[in-house]
Design a protein around this motif. Sequence first.
Motif, PDB file in Angstrom:
ATOM      1  N   ASP A   1      25.646   8.711  -2.796  1.00  0.00           N
ATOM      2  CA  ASP A   1      24.457   8.943  -2.068  1.00  0.00           C
ATOM      3  C   ASP A   1      24.851   9.825  -0.764  1.00  0.00           C
ATOM      4  O   ASP A   1      26.205  10.190  -0.612  1.00  0.00           O
ATOM      5  N   ALA A   2      23.861  10.342  -0.323  1.00  0.00           N
ATOM      6  CA  ALA A   2      24.004  11.059   1.113  1.00  0.00           C
ATOM      7  C   ALA A   2      24.932  12.444   0.714  1.00  0.00           C
ATOM      8  O   ALA A   2      25.644  12.860   1.656  1.00  0.00           O
ATOM      9  N   ALA A   3      25.059  12.878  -0.456  1.00  0.00           N
ATOM     10  CA  ALA A   3      25.967  14.002  -0.751  1.00  0.00           C
ATOM     11  C   ALA A   3      25.156  15.307  -1.272  1.00  0.00           C
ATOM     12  O   ALA A   3      25.697  16.298  -1.935  1.00  0.00           O
ATOM     13  N   GLY A   4      23.669  15.279  -1.143  1.00  0.00           N
ATOM     14  CA  GLY A   4      22.948  16.224  -1.504  1.00  0.00           C
ATOM     15  C   GLY A   4      22.860  16.492  -3.180  1.00  0.00           C
ATOM     16  O   GLY A   4      22.861  17.515  -3.569  1.00  0.00           O
ATOM     17  N   ALA A   5      23.126  15.367  -3.945  1.00  0.00           N
ATOM     18  CA  ALA A   5      23.180  15.487  -5.284  1.00  0.00           C
ATOM     19  C   ALA A   5      22.140  15.095  -6.145  1.00  0.00           C
ATOM     20  O   ALA A   5      22.142  15.120  -7.398  1.00  0.00           O
ATOM     21  N   THR A   6      21.160  14.768  -5.474  1.00  0.00           N
ATOM     22  CA  THR A   6      19.804  14.052  -6.258  1.00  0.00           C
ATOM     23  C   THR A   6      18.565  14.929  -5.953  1.00  0.00           C
ATOM     24  O   THR A   6      17.497  14.231  -6.019  1.00  0.00           O
ATOM     25  N   ARG A   7      18.698  16.150  -5.819  1.00  0.00           N
ATOM     26  CA  ARG A   7      17.562  17.094  -6.034  1.00  0.00           C
ATOM     27  C   ARG A   7      16.609  16.673  -6.811  1.00  0.00           C
ATOM     28  O   ARG A   7      15.454  16.850  -6.866  1.00  0.00           O
ATOM     29  N   ALA A   8      17.099  16.815  -8.297  1.00  0.00           N
ATOM     30  CA  ALA A   8      16.306  16.887  -9.144  1.00  0.00           C
ATOM     31  C   ALA A   8      15.950  15.603  -9.431  1.00  0.00           C
ATOM     32  O   ALA A   8      14.749  15.353 -10.037  1.00  0.00           O
ATOM     33  N   GLU A   9      16.574  14.481  -9.206  1.00  0.00           N
ATOM     34  CA  GLU A   9      16.231  12.862  -9.661  1.00  0.00           C
ATOM     35  C   GLU A   9      14.931  12.756  -8.620  1.00  0.00           C
ATOM     36  O   GLU A   9      14.008  12.049  -8.974  1.00  0.00           O
TER      37      GLU A   9
ATOM     38  N   PRO B   1       1.007  -1.383   0.170  1.00  0.00           N
ATOM     39  CA  PRO B   1       0.040  -0.025   0.052  1.00  0.00           C
ATOM     40  C   PRO B   1       0.919   1.328   0.022  1.00  0.00           C
ATOM     41  O   PRO B   1       0.471   2.208  -0.296  1.00  0.00           O
ATOM     42  N   ALA B   2       2.006   1.361   0.480  1.00  0.00           N
ATOM     43  CA  ALA B   2       2.835   2.363   0.334  1.00  0.00           C
ATOM     44  C   ALA B   2       4.429   2.094  -0.055  1.00  0.00           C
ATOM     45  O   ALA B   2       4.731   0.744   0.405  1.00  0.00           O
ATOM     46  N   ILE B   3       5.040   2.767  -0.482  1.00  0.00           N
ATOM     47  CA  ILE B   3       6.395   2.727  -1.091  1.00  0.00           C
ATOM     48  C   ILE B   3       7.321   3.644  -0.994  1.00  0.00           C
ATOM     49  O   ILE B   3       6.722   5.140  -0.672  1.00  0.00           O
ATOM     50  N   GLY B   4       8.494   3.576  -0.125  1.00  0.00           N
ATOM     51  CA  GLY B   4       9.464   4.522   0.021  1.00  0.00           C
ATOM     52  C   GLY B   4      10.429   4.748  -1.206  1.00  0.00           C
ATOM     53  O   GLY B   4      10.552   3.757  -2.032  1.00  0.00           O
ATOM     54  N   THR B   5      11.249   5.441  -1.071  1.00  0.00           N
ATOM     55  CA  THR B   5      12.283   5.670  -2.299  1.00  0.00           C
ATOM     56  C   THR B   5      13.724   5.380  -1.487  1.00  0.00           C
ATOM     57  O   THR B   5      13.884   5.520  -0.160  1.00  0.00           O
ATOM     58  N   THR B   6      14.874   4.932  -2.348  1.00  0.00           N
ATOM     59  CA  THR B   6      15.840   4.771  -1.621  1.00  0.00           C
ATOM     60  C   THR B   6      16.868   5.715  -2.108  1.00  0.00           C
ATOM     61  O   THR B   6      17.209   5.601  -3.250  1.00  0.00           O
ATOM     62  N   SER B   7      17.734   6.535  -1.244  1.00  0.00           N
ATOM     63  CA  SER B   7      18.446   7.453  -1.859  1.00  0.00           C
ATOM     64  C   SER B   7      19.611   6.589  -2.304  1.00  0.00           C
ATOM     65  O   SER B   7      20.151   7.485  -3.531  1.00  0.00           O
ATOM     66  N   LEU B   8      20.223   5.632  -1.916  1.00  0.00           N
ATOM     67  CA  LEU B   8      21.165   4.934  -2.515  1.00  0.00           C
ATOM     68  C   LEU B   8      20.874   4.581  -3.867  1.00  0.00           C
ATOM     69  O   LEU B   8      21.753   4.780  -4.799  1.00  0.00           O
ATOM     70  N   GLY B   9      19.574   3.710  -4.003  1.00  0.00           N
ATOM     71  CA  GLY B   9      19.413   3.269  -5.320  1.00  0.00           C
ATOM     72  C   GLY B   9      19.162   4.414  -6.375  1.00  0.00           C
ATOM     73  O   GLY B   9      19.782   4.265  -7.528  1.00  0.00           O
TER      74      GLY B   9
END
Length: 268
Positions: A55-63, A38-46
């Motif tokens: 990952d964890a470098a503040g680089a995926t704002r647009a993604e 029913p619910a899904i999260g996203t993985t920042s590493l993926g």
Amino acid sequence: MTGRATAFQALHRPGRPLLLPNAWDHASAAALAARGHPAIGTTSLGIAAAAGKPDAAGATRAENIDLARRLRDLPVLLTVDVEGGFSDHPAAVADYVAELAALGVVGVNLEDGRPDGTLAPPELAAAKIAAVKAAVPGLFVNARTDAWWLGVPGPREEAVRRLRAYREAGADGLFVPGAPDDTIGLLAAESGRPLNVLHRPGGLSLAELGRLGVARVSTGSLLFRAALGAALDVADALRAGRDVDLPHAPSYGWVQELTGRFGAECSG
């Protein structure tokens, strides 16, 4: 609070934890939706790795924005990992999260870990939470402390101090990845909000975590890494001349049908 936001909040039941699988693209999210999550999260590493970024470098704002747009028509409730909010200015974090909410996102993970491996001051992390809740009151803010994840001294005391501050700032849930099993019951009792932990292979089961008072269990990057590992295993086997048996691999037709059912709208 919208009906979708209310439904997401209701999935957080201490003692009966929500299993939140984490997707990294449209195909993984659509497949999980098709399996009835029913619910899904996203993985920042993926998301970061798929884009060729750290990952964890503040680089995926647009993604993150792009993926939220692609997933907006899936029949699931979506929560997005926004790392530290991509800014140290609470108002800018709130504006960014409001963009995600406008795309139908019902929750975010907001963490206090920084790209340099330190923890943000708790006052700054709390200010970000308060700003997001003021801008999008119905959005579920899952406030994450990386006290254990980053190995700071005295992690239990530091985590409890931060969880209290984040609760007072308006967090709807609290997330403690890396917390040892023998601290989870204490954290659940101290948190005063639904407690989220990260699934650990070989660790406590969903039922066992529920008995400790956990309300949500996330898979984090596990599914992404498992998929990558399976791909490498198959490629290695074929290169070595071994046959491969993949009884659980989805068929071409099933994957193609997912796109037909849950096609991504990339414009707008």
